[in-house]
Design an enzyme around this catalytic site. Structure first.
Site, mmCIF file in Angstrom:
data_model
loop_
_atom_site.group_PDB
_atom_site.id
_atom_site.type_symbol
_atom_site.label_atom_id
_atom_site.label_comp_id
_atom_site.label_asym_id
_atom_site.label_seq_id
_atom_site.Cartn_x
_atom_site.Cartn_y
_atom_site.Cartn_z
ATOM 1 N N HIS A 266 -6.671 -3.641 6.141
ATOM 2 C CA HIS A 266 -5.980 -4.654 5.340
ATOM 3 C C HIS A 266 -4.946 -5.429 6.148
ATOM 4 C CE1 HIS A 266 -7.854 -3.784 1.562
ATOM 5 N NE2 HIS A 266 -7.556 -2.510 1.626
ATOM 6 N N TYR B 173 0.830 -1.210 0.000
ATOM 7 C CA TYR B 173 0.000 0.000 0.000
ATOM 8 C C TYR B 173 0.859 1.252 0.000
ATOM 9 C CZ TYR B 173 -3.669 -3.281 0.631
ATOM 10 O OH TYR B 173 -4.515 -4.329 0.415
#
Ligand SMILES: [Zn+2]
Ligand SMILES: [Zn+2]
Lengths: 698, 698
Positions: B395, B241
């Site tokens: 996540h 990310y």
């Protein structure tokens, strides 16, 4: 044929000649691949000759200390001999001389090897079996030849009389059954003895090596050339063994050619040796050999034996495609031919090797079935291997009419290969694992029909060796390639007949693999047709009843005991699709045309595997029960692109819209509609038409 | 800080400046990487501008036609704008102009997107969510800036008033909660609006983008820089990310630096942006990001976002290690910094990137645990990732104190990563699979302790987000690296404390990974410690009772339901070894010091997986039952070489002879004897000594 050669032969004059040496000495003064290879080898040899010479009394069997030591010795003598010729430095010759003298001291004192196998016909003295002794002679006689000119007459006499001649006599007169045998062991023995004959001026030895001890031609090197390869240069055990078998053939042939060019040995039998070298290359994909029979999958074109073969073949042909292979091998041999390869690569003369679609006849007559390779470069590099070949002796698998499929550098529909972890002691001593017999050789481990859960020929090798399939036709043309073969003997009373085609569809920029497998018998049987697919199952056009809470083996024998049954389904009449994703990032869909009577069994390898010996591979098996006649029809299609790194996925679903097959006499008519394009593929099953495959685009 | 900038700003002046353009125009006349990249892009853009302009009325959600069309449009406008600057050919400017005018016609006629999520706070107009609209503005405002000088005043007026200003206002004043949010969505919004402020001479917009709509500094780009990265430049969701988050930061920062260099944006917070770029690189191995949290494994340093980051970072630092990364990325960006990279690579100025052993503090303060990377180049390129980091939001995985180990370019002890086939419709619409939650996020899917078959924090994300482990120490030196961390909150009443060390053993030419995992609690629990190994099981020092005829799941919840139990064993007191063979051709042995109370469970993934969604990976799990205190001790050792291609196998067995561990106060004393060498490894568990790791060689 002339049988005489100069009794005052020049040295060296086996694989490397005096003329080669002159050019090689000049080459190492210049920058380039040859010089690089020379310096690398010199560094290695300098380390080796700095060690004390060790010629131990033979004691250990394969893998043990004295075994490995004597193997290293012949390699080191050969390399030091080459260094002597290239540098003319005495230290290299002295190393070889001293080791040979040590062998001359040892050899008269030893008898047969203590670890020889009981009742074996081929014991060695330095090694437990004479095969190793033959290899020893092949290298050592070359090393001797390379340093011959540095030796005194007394040294020559001692070395020849106390070691080289005794070994040559032991391997010929001393073991006639091995020496005369038309088998790879015989090739090594005749190569060693024949080369010894050239070097030590024994023309009779050469004659015997070429034509049997009794010079009848019933055995010997020439007979081996007649029998061990098919007319197309295929060796019946498959490429994994073929590249190994090549080594003594190529070495001895080169020595024959240098000593007696009038024998035209490389032209013998329409150039069968060159064909054999090229066949070994043709039987590779993405640098690795097709893994048929007991093959370990990581063997490929960069093996030392094929480096030697390609080098000699380039010396003879100067074919730029061979340079492409040599470039990928990344190994330059220090011989005259090696220099030619190095110079040509320095000049970038290589061109892509012209891989072709071809049927390699099996057996000496080329009529014991065939190994068929189909290739297409449409939308990527694809290969389809079809195997209606003979059993291939003891290392053969019960895999009649199996196929393998490759695309984009990976296995897609695969063969397990050999179940073996080579030389890993913890894995059954590094030998073939029990699972090689219980699974890898069995028919269910292959992509071909299994009748009634038994392997071809009931798993009987001797029976299998007596029966080969019949190749009905093979054709390659602009439409693609097609082949049909049959066998009646794999299962009693059952005719297996398969048609495989790699069809080019230029409008779609791709090829598809078409498979029509006919089974006909009088009695009713259960038929299983596996697809051993490589990748992750993505989707199926039917719902699979998956065993989520418990797994059981699919069966109890013939390899079935190793397959966990993960799930099953019986798709309705129509097209049944199974899609998987390979690690090459492409999707593959097998579309089967079914009439509601085929059950699909999804399996995973690993049951009854108490030592974790098997890889956990996947398959699906199409099964029909209680049938006497069945036609399995399917088309395999690569599609799409999965690129999570770049965050896109294209074409994850099959493009096949329609698949219909009809038979009109000899003609098989296949209607295939893909991505809006309609094709009529016509296969003429008559065995001798002008064209077997036609494709109409409508 | 100065807040003013010229109201007569030059164009272009965002990421690309007028001065850049002059140099770039010269560069494309010369051969080299920049010129190559230019010609490649020109070919692409020429094709794109030959197509009719399509600016459809918004209709489809993510993946649908209008969604994908508007995404393509901003990319095409940006690329065409660059082409205009480089070639000065009107056709490129005209393409951008016409598309902008089409948007100017469309935008006033549309309201919120018909596919916007119900109750979502962030709907878009052109797209279903405003995140896409922000990205659209970031690219489009640059495209506008690039062609500004070609436009008439009337065109400028129409484009600014009917599309660019309305979009900027919609994304700022129109969505204060998103715009002010300290989150990646906010970064894109502030980047787009701030850059629009520079181009359209709206200093207030820049101020609001930097300091919140109310200019309080509670939100905005500067606050995002303060909060979203740790002081070491680590982004809490992990590298997968982080590289995505980098894009708007790098782009807007570059624009700020070009317009208002007096803000010294790249020096802000001790250069946190440059640290963030370098951290993203450091969190990779063999070119791929460490797969922590919901990461897809094939993402790596060649992602376009990191290409942009490395390019800007090289422009600022001229660090030759960044060139090494740029070289591996094989992508040259057509900007001023891209030109610097291209020129430097043409001159071969790259040097190996100096990967280091480092603890990246987690959280804005760097004290919410840490992500620890240990590296060694002794006998190959090794990396050990230790993860006492915070949860990493939605996540994140329940993987407190897990580790991963890499050697010779491959995963050896691995993390499953995300269970997802990105964009593959047949696999749950290409979204995260149900198995991502039921398996991949669960603690048992990681190489860390599971207490009583439940995941960390009972699998509650909100709870997990509130508690981070404590990094007690990290040290890297000549002896290797060592780290210790603990967490009390993952399981109620249970203290988990792990020491991991990558110890260099120069006498053996290798490193080993030492793992000491202490569990202490008042009550009795079942403790499971998995090793998810990559490769084929080769051997174990104890006999495994293998389930050959039937497989059952190991458990029913928390991921256990997906593990088939293949076998089990309870080794006697002493050293328990498990050896596997990785596809890199090396062997790996985990040697555990056990006292007869640890059961080893061998598992294979795939149970309760009705759609074949999971990869069939292997693990062994060390289990202790009914215990309140336990110390798991093990050492992981790479060894040997398996090369069936060259037909040799070396060192297939472990070299560990002795492993003893004793505690003396704060000192953990490890006696390790390997291949005849004895080591005493002393780990000082006191949190602030001078040196935590010592190694004595005896
Ligand atoms: Zn096979
Ligand atoms: Zn994870």
């Amino acid at each position: 044929l002339a049988t005489s050669f100069s009794s005052l032969a020049a040295h060296p004059n086996l694989v490397i000649t005096e003329a080669d040496v002159a050019q090689m000495r000049a080459a190492i003064q210049q920058p380039g691949r040859f010089s690089d290879a020379f310096h690398k080898m010199q560094t290695r040899v300098d380390k080796e000759i700095a060690q004390p010479i060790r010629v131990p009394v033979p004691k250990d069997g394969g893998g043990g200390y004295t075994h490995e030591r004597h193997k290293k010795n012949y390699q080191q003598m050969y390399n030091a001999g080459v260094m002597y010729q290239l540098t003319q430095q005495a230290k290299y010759a002295d190393f070889v001389r001293d080791m040979l003298l040590a062998y001359a001291d040892l050899y008269p004192t030893i008898g047969l090897h203590p670890k020889r196998k009981v009742k074996a016909q081929n014991p060695g003295k330095l090694f437990w079996q004479s095969l190793n002794e033959s290899v020893w002679l092949v290298y050592t006689i070359q090393a001797y030849d390379l340093i011959y000119n540095s030796l005194s007459q007394a040294q020559i006499s001692k070395i020849e009389n106390q070691i080289l001649k005794p070994v040559a006599l032991f391997l010929s007169e001393g073991q006639p059954s091995t020496f005369n045998k038309v088998h790879n062991h015989g090739t090594w023995a005749t190569a060693g003895v024949g080369m010894a004959g050239y070097v030590m001026n024994q023309p009779e030895w050469v004659e015997k090596a070429l034509y049997d001890l009794d010079k009848s031609g019933k055995g010997g090197f020439i007979k081996q050339l007649d029998v061990l390869f098919s007319p197309q240069g295929y060796y019946t055990e498959g490429p994994y063994y073929q590249r190994y078998a090549l080594m003594p053939f190529v070495t001895f042939a080169k020595a024959i050619d240098n000593n007696q060019p009038q024998r035209h040995i490389f032209e013998y039998r329409n150039g069968v040796l060159l064909k054999a070298i090229n066949t070994t290359i043709e039987l590779s994909y993405a640098g690795l050999f097709f893994p048929i029979n007991d093959a370990i999958k990581s063997k490929g074109i960069d093996t030392s034996e094929l480096v030697a073969g390609v080098t000699v073949a380039y010396g003879l042909t100067q074919a730029p495609g061979l340079l492409d292979i040599a470039d990928k091998q990344k190994q330059i041999i220090l011989t005259g031919d090696g220099l030619k390869v190095a110079n040509a690569l320095d000049k970038h003369l290589e061109k892509p090797y012209p891989f072709s679609s071809i049927a390699f006849g099996d057996g000496s007559d080329g009529k014991q079935g065939a190994l068929v390779v189909m290739r297409s470069q449409l939308g990527g590099d694809q290969a389809l291997l079809f195997k209606p070949s003979s059993q291939g002796m003891g290392h053969g698998h019960f895999d009649k009419l199996t196929w393998q499929y490759y695309d984009h550098a990976e296995e897609i529909v695969s063969d397990y290969g050999a179940a073996r972890f080579l030389n890993v002691e913890a894995k059954y001593g590094g030998r073939y694992l029990p699972e090689n017999t219980s699974y890898a050789k069995q028919t269910i481990a292959h992509n071909t029909i299994v009748v009634d859960e038994t392997s071809n020929f009931g798993g009987d090798v001797d029976l299998a060796n007596q029966h080969a399939p019949t190749l009905n036709y093979f054709e390659a043309g602009s439409f693609g390639s097609v082949s049909n073969a049959e066998i009646r003997s794999a299962y009693k009373g059952v005719l297996l007949q398969r048609t495989l085609a790699l069809v080019k569809l230029p409008e779609l920029g791709q090829s598809v693999a078409l498979d029509i497998f006919d089974v006909n018998s009088d009695d009713k049987h259960q038929l299983d047709l596996p697809v051993h697919y490589q990748g992750q199952l993505i989707d199926s056009s039917f719902v699979i009843d998956v065993n989520t809470q418990s797994l059981k083996p699919l069966g109890q024998n013939a390899g079935y005991q190793h397959l966990w049954l993960k799930g099953q389904a019986t798709p309705e009449s129509g097209l049944a699709r199974v899609t998987w994703l390979n690690k090459n990032g492409r999707f593959y869909t097998q579309t089967s045309l079914v009439s509601g009577d085929e059950t699909f069994l999804f399996t995973q390898l690993g049951a009854n595997d108490p030592h974790f010996n098997l890889r956990n591979e996947q398959a699906f098996i199409r099964r029909v029960k209680h049938t006497s006649n069945h036609r399995f029809i399917s088309v395999l299609e690569p599609h799409g692109d999965y690129n999570p790194g770049k965050e896109y996925t294209l074409g994850a679903t099959s493009n096949v819209q329609t698949l219909d097959v009809h038979q009109q006499g000899d003609l098989t008519l296949v209607n295939l509609k893909m991505a809006g394009f309609s094709y009529l593929i016509v296969i003429n099953q008559d065995q001798k038409p002008d064209a077997n495959l036609e494709r109409q685009f409508t």
